[in-house]
Each structure stands twice: as C-alpha cells, then as structure tokens.
Design a protein around this motif. Sequence first.
Motif, short mmCIF file in Angstrom:
data_model
loop_
_atom_site.label_atom_id
_atom_site.label_comp_id
_atom_site.label_asym_id
_atom_site.label_seq_id
_atom_site.Cartn_x
_atom_site.Cartn_y
_atom_site.Cartn_z
N VAL A 66 0.84 -1.21 0.00
CA VAL A 66 0.00 0.00 0.00
C VAL A 66 0.87 1.25 0.00
CG1 VAL A 66 -1.64 1.33 1.40
CG2 VAL A 66 -2.00 -1.12 1.05
N VAL A 67 1.91 1.24 0.79
CA VAL A 67 2.81 2.39 0.84
C VAL A 67 3.45 2.62 -0.53
CG1 VAL A 67 5.01 3.20 1.79
CG2 VAL A 67 3.27 2.28 3.31
N GLU A 68 3.92 1.56 -1.15
CA GLU A 68 4.54 1.70 -2.47
C GLU A 68 3.53 2.15 -3.52
OE1 GLU A 68 7.73 1.59 -3.22
OE2 GLU A 68 8.14 1.25 -1.10
N ALA A 69 2.26 1.76 -3.38
CA ALA A 69 1.24 2.16 -4.35
C ALA A 69 0.91 3.64 -4.21
CB ALA A 69 -0.03 1.33 -4.17
N PHE A 70 0.89 4.16 -2.98
CA PHE A 70 0.53 5.56 -2.77
C PHE A 70 1.73 6.51 -2.84
CE2 PHE A 70 -3.37 3.78 -0.90
CZ PHE A 70 -4.29 4.57 -1.58
N ARG A 71 2.93 6.00 -2.92
CA ARG A 71 4.12 6.86 -2.97
C ARG A 71 4.09 7.83 -4.17
NH1 ARG A 71 8.80 6.44 -0.34
NH2 ARG A 71 8.33 4.31 0.27
N PRO A 72 3.77 7.39 -5.39
CA PRO A 72 3.73 8.35 -6.50
C PRO A 72 2.67 9.44 -6.29
CG PRO A 72 3.75 6.11 -7.34
CD PRO A 72 3.58 6.02 -5.87
N LEU A 73 1.55 9.10 -5.68
CA LEU A 73 0.52 10.10 -5.41
C LEU A 73 1.05 11.15 -4.43
CD1 LEU A 73 -2.42 11.05 -5.68
CD2 LEU A 73 -2.94 9.58 -3.72
N GLY A 74 1.70 10.72 -3.38
CA GLY A 74 2.28 11.66 -2.42
C GLY A 74 3.35 12.53 -3.03
N GLU A 75 4.20 11.94 -3.88
CA GLU A 75 5.23 12.74 -4.54
C GLU A 75 4.61 13.76 -5.48
OE1 GLU A 75 7.73 9.79 -6.31
OE2 GLU A 75 8.73 9.31 -4.41
N GLY A 76 3.52 13.39 -6.16
CA GLY A 76 2.84 14.33 -7.04
C GLY A 76 2.22 15.48 -6.28
N VAL A 77 1.58 15.18 -5.16
CA VAL A 77 0.98 16.24 -4.34
C VAL A 77 2.07 17.16 -3.81
CG1 VAL A 77 -0.25 16.67 -2.17
CG2 VAL A 77 -1.07 14.92 -3.74
N MET A 78 3.17 16.59 -3.36
CA MET A 78 4.27 17.43 -2.86
C MET A 78 4.84 18.32 -3.97
SD MET A 78 4.62 17.25 0.31
CE MET A 78 6.15 18.12 0.41
N GLY A 79 4.92 17.79 -5.19
CA GLY A 79 5.40 18.60 -6.31
C GLY A 79 4.47 19.76 -6.60
N VAL A 80 3.16 19.51 -6.56
CA VAL A 80 2.19 20.58 -6.82
C VAL A 80 2.28 21.63 -5.72
CG1 VAL A 80 -0.28 21.09 -6.89
CG2 VAL A 80 0.63 19.16 -8.18
N LEU A 81 2.30 21.21 -4.46
CA LEU A 81 2.38 22.17 -3.36
C LEU A 81 3.68 22.97 -3.40
CD1 LEU A 81 0.91 20.07 -0.41
CD2 LEU A 81 -0.19 21.94 -1.66
N THR A 82 4.76 22.31 -3.75
CA THR A 82 6.04 23.02 -3.85
C THR A 82 5.99 24.06 -4.95
OG1 THR A 82 7.21 21.07 -3.07
CG2 THR A 82 8.51 22.73 -4.20
N SER A 83 5.41 23.72 -6.10
CA SER A 83 5.35 24.69 -7.19
C SER A 83 4.42 25.85 -6.83
CB SER A 83 4.89 24.02 -8.48
OG SER A 83 3.56 23.56 -8.35
N ILE A 84 3.36 25.58 -6.06
CA ILE A 84 2.45 26.67 -5.67
C ILE A 84 3.12 27.60 -4.68
CG2 ILE A 84 0.35 27.17 -4.34
CD1 ILE A 84 -0.89 24.68 -5.62
N PHE A 85 3.73 27.04 -3.64
CA PHE A 85 4.29 27.88 -2.59
C PHE A 85 5.61 28.52 -2.97
CE2 PHE A 85 1.48 25.24 0.11
CZ PHE A 85 0.69 26.28 0.58
N ASP A 86 6.31 27.97 -3.95
CA ASP A 86 7.56 28.58 -4.39
C ASP A 86 7.35 29.54 -5.56
OD1 ASP A 86 9.06 27.34 -2.50
OD2 ASP A 86 9.80 25.74 -3.80
#
Length: 114
Positions: A66-86
Amino acid sequence: MPSDPDHVLDAIDGVVDEWLAMSEDSMRWAPPEKPAPRPGFALPTPSLPPLVEGLLEEAGARAQAVVEAFRPLGEGVMGVLTSIFDGDTLRRLVEPADWPEEHPELDVDDPDRF
C-alpha cells in the motif's frame, strides 16, 4: 654533561622516540566508558505462535504494498504544493506592494483601561 654535539642529538632522538612510542599508545587508549547496566528483572517472553507470525508477516507485506502504491501520489501532491508555494504568484499575494513607512495606530482596546 659532555659538550659533544652528538650527545645532545642522541638525547633529542631518545626523547623523540619516547614521545612517538607514547603517542601511539595514547591514540589506542580510550577513556573508560560507563559500566554496563546490571541486568534487571525480566520475564522470559514466549515466542509467538506460527499462525500469529504468519499473519504479522502478511500484514507487513500488504502494508508495504500500500505504501509503495501511494508513494507516486504523495510525490505528485508534494510537487504541486512546492510549485504553488515557491511560485511568484503566491509571493506577490503575500508580500504587500507598497507598504507605508509609518503604520497607522491599531484600534485595539486596552485591557488595563477598565
């Protein structure tokens, strides 16, 4: 003490040899550590039954999947949040454009007034 310069050089060589031997020993020396803790009272723990061990191993494997399946989703969300806040857009919204040098007094009730 003889005035022979070889005698002085021999004395210096002897002191240097002693110092080298002592410095090698000092590099091997370590300060005493805390004494090992005394064993306390502990009850022996029985091993788990094979059925429970198998269930725990299976649950761990599924949790890892489950962790490995959701890892790409978490990385995508972090990328979006990083691009918004930066981004410059949010920075322009947060930072005032023309902040006055003198700030007006805030209209706040004084709690000591009553």
